[in-house]
Design an enzyme around this catalytic site. Sequence first.
Site, PDB file in Angstrom:
ATOM      1  N   HIS A   4       0.873  -1.183   0.000  1.00  0.00           N
ATOM      2  CA  HIS A   4       0.000   0.000   0.000  1.00  0.00           C
ATOM      3  C   HIS A   4       0.907   1.229   0.000  1.00  0.00           C
ATOM      4  CE1 HIS A   4      -2.852   2.891   1.819  1.00  0.00           C
ATOM      5  NE2 HIS A   4      -3.822   2.045   1.509  1.00  0.00           N
TER       6      HIS A   4
ATOM      7  N   ASP B 213       2.993  -4.444   8.001  1.00  0.00           N
ATOM      8  CA  ASP B 213       1.765  -3.660   7.857  1.00  0.00           C
ATOM      9  C   ASP B 213       0.602  -4.644   8.021  1.00  0.00           C
ATOM     10  OD1 ASP B 213      -0.560  -2.547   6.894  1.00  0.00           O
ATOM     11  OD2 ASP B 213       0.302  -1.831   5.013  1.00  0.00           O
TER      12      ASP B 213
ATOM     13  N   GLN C 229      -4.624  -5.237   6.951  1.00  0.00           N
ATOM     14  CA  GLN C 229      -5.602  -6.169   6.384  1.00  0.00           C
ATOM     15  C   GLN C 229      -5.569  -7.545   7.063  1.00  0.00           C
ATOM     16  OE1 GLN C 229      -7.853  -5.134   4.396  1.00  0.00           O
ATOM     17  NE2 GLN C 229      -6.985  -3.235   3.615  1.00  0.00           N
TER      18      GLN C 229
ATOM     19  N   LYS D 134     -10.645  -0.611  10.399  1.00  0.00           N
ATOM     20  CA  LYS D 134     -10.867  -1.783   9.544  1.00  0.00           C
ATOM     21  C   LYS D 134     -11.256  -3.007  10.367  1.00  0.00           C
ATOM     22  CE  LYS D 134      -7.374  -0.315   6.159  1.00  0.00           C
ATOM     23  NZ  LYS D 134      -8.130   0.306   5.079  1.00  0.00           N
TER      24      LYS D 134
ATOM     25  N   CYS E 152      -4.781   2.561  -3.635  1.00  0.00           N
ATOM     26  CA  CYS E 152      -3.552   3.055  -2.987  1.00  0.00           C
ATOM     27  C   CYS E 152      -2.387   2.118  -3.228  1.00  0.00           C
ATOM     28  CB  CYS E 152      -3.758   3.270  -1.491  1.00  0.00           C
ATOM     29  SG  CYS E 152      -4.998   4.492  -1.124  1.00  0.00           S
TER      30      CYS E 152
END
Lengths: 146, 405
Positions: free
Chosen positions: B120, B197, B200, B223, B360
Amino acid sequence: MSFNNLDTLYRQVIMDHYKNPRNKGTLEDESLTIDMNNPTCGDRIQLHLQIENGKVEDAKFEGEGCSISMSSASMMTQAIKGKSTEQALKMSKFFSNMMLGQEEETDDLDLGDIEALQGVAKFPARIKCATLAWKAMEKGMDNKEE
Amino acid sequence: MDVKAVRQLFPILDQEVNGHPLVYLDSSATSQKPLTVINALEDYYKLDNSNVHRGVHTLGTRATDKYEGARDKVRKFINASSVQEVIFTRGTTTAINTVAYSYRSKLSEGDEIVITPMEHHSNIIPWQQTAKATGATLKYIPLQEDGTISLDEVKATISDKTKIVAMMHVSNVLGTVNPVKEVAKIAHQHGAVMLVDGAQSVPHMKVDVQDLDCDFYAFSGHKMCGPTGIGVLYGKKQLLENMEPVEFGGEMIDFVNLYDSTWKELPWKFEGGTPIIAGAIGLGAAIDFLTEIGLDEIEAHEHKIVTYALQELRTIDGISIYGPEQRAGLITFNLDDVHPHDTATVLDADGIAVRAGHHCAQPLMKWLDVTATARASFYLYNTEDDVDRLVAGLNKAKEYFGDVF
């Protein structure tokens, strides 16, 4: 299933411009080249303008994007060709207002097909698609004046 | 998991959009919020609102207890060894930027930062900027044809010059689940630190930062059923202790003199200014919610839905689906001759919310050789019916645009 709502957005004439874009391509040197993109969605346009003595002698575009952004570019190049820069900018103003859902007197403007995009005003998420080519044109005129 | 009962807990799902019951397939962008999270925010503002860590008064104590209580919930949720390793940030982006900025003082010319082209933007640009500022080199681990990462390529890219490896746990476009535990091991063999990261992953699967043995782990509250504006930076204590803060001001100081100051201990030295109190409390409520249902249950449910969706979407002629077979709960796709914005508009007219654009991830779009894609992403409240509505909507888009072509 009814497509009525969508037909407000995707009129036949828009689809025609999308499928058969007018003025697609580049111009020889001596022309203005303006690159513009919509960073939120990735649509991009390269607009070529040939302006002589305050008149848009020729306009062509290349780019990648959705039906609305590409058909709008096609219609715009068609509409501004042969017009004075002043008239082209006036059309752009008219177009912006149309996207805001505002109607104006247009007697002195030869709008061609661009009024077909009127329905975009009802789809706020798509207004930026429709205005991309016009923004590029305005930027080109700004640079020309400087 | 009783998805019908789960759906009852999300008031927003019970509405019509453009005359059709809402089908929300954009949870990878942001998830919807259960009533318990909404109530936690409301209760905090109605009953306990006060600044933290300074009030002698009762409300101040209550707010502090709730805020720090939320930190402990996060600690348990990701199995950090101490609350000192849990820093509240504005989101994943801020968490990654904190590390990238703080590491500027530790990097110099000749050092390498290793990332992947599937990241991202928020896990690319901070490293580009840090590389530019320090003279370090930014290197990419090349992707395999199916959008996965091979450990051989990881080994070939990471060297003794590598100081930082940053990688997403789950791709927001491809759905790829990256082998971050194995990559962290390789990074450590070369003396590099590993940042993951987790934007997700944390909402959708059990994450144990000690088991992964990553050095930093970043994720967002919004999220995972929590509010916007709150996220987490997990970092190993000994690393965080040796890092300079990047935001200076109130809340993060120990002693302030005219020309010099000292910092509070962890985690507060990284939390300059009045913190995101309500956000943290809301995130705590979201963690309670997810824990009660169970991350394993959620993951299994999403797996069932995404498997069904893959099967059904593949029945559509002229659809291109991106990403590997083994994937998290999202599907990125394109229809031949229909631009994804147009696809999304046709779906929206039927009350179906999907994402369209570059997600993104412009370098990844280049790698896929597309300018944009559409994405349907699933969460615990999505059903097979949602998938059926999506497939019907896509067939409609094909029919609509097929007519004019």
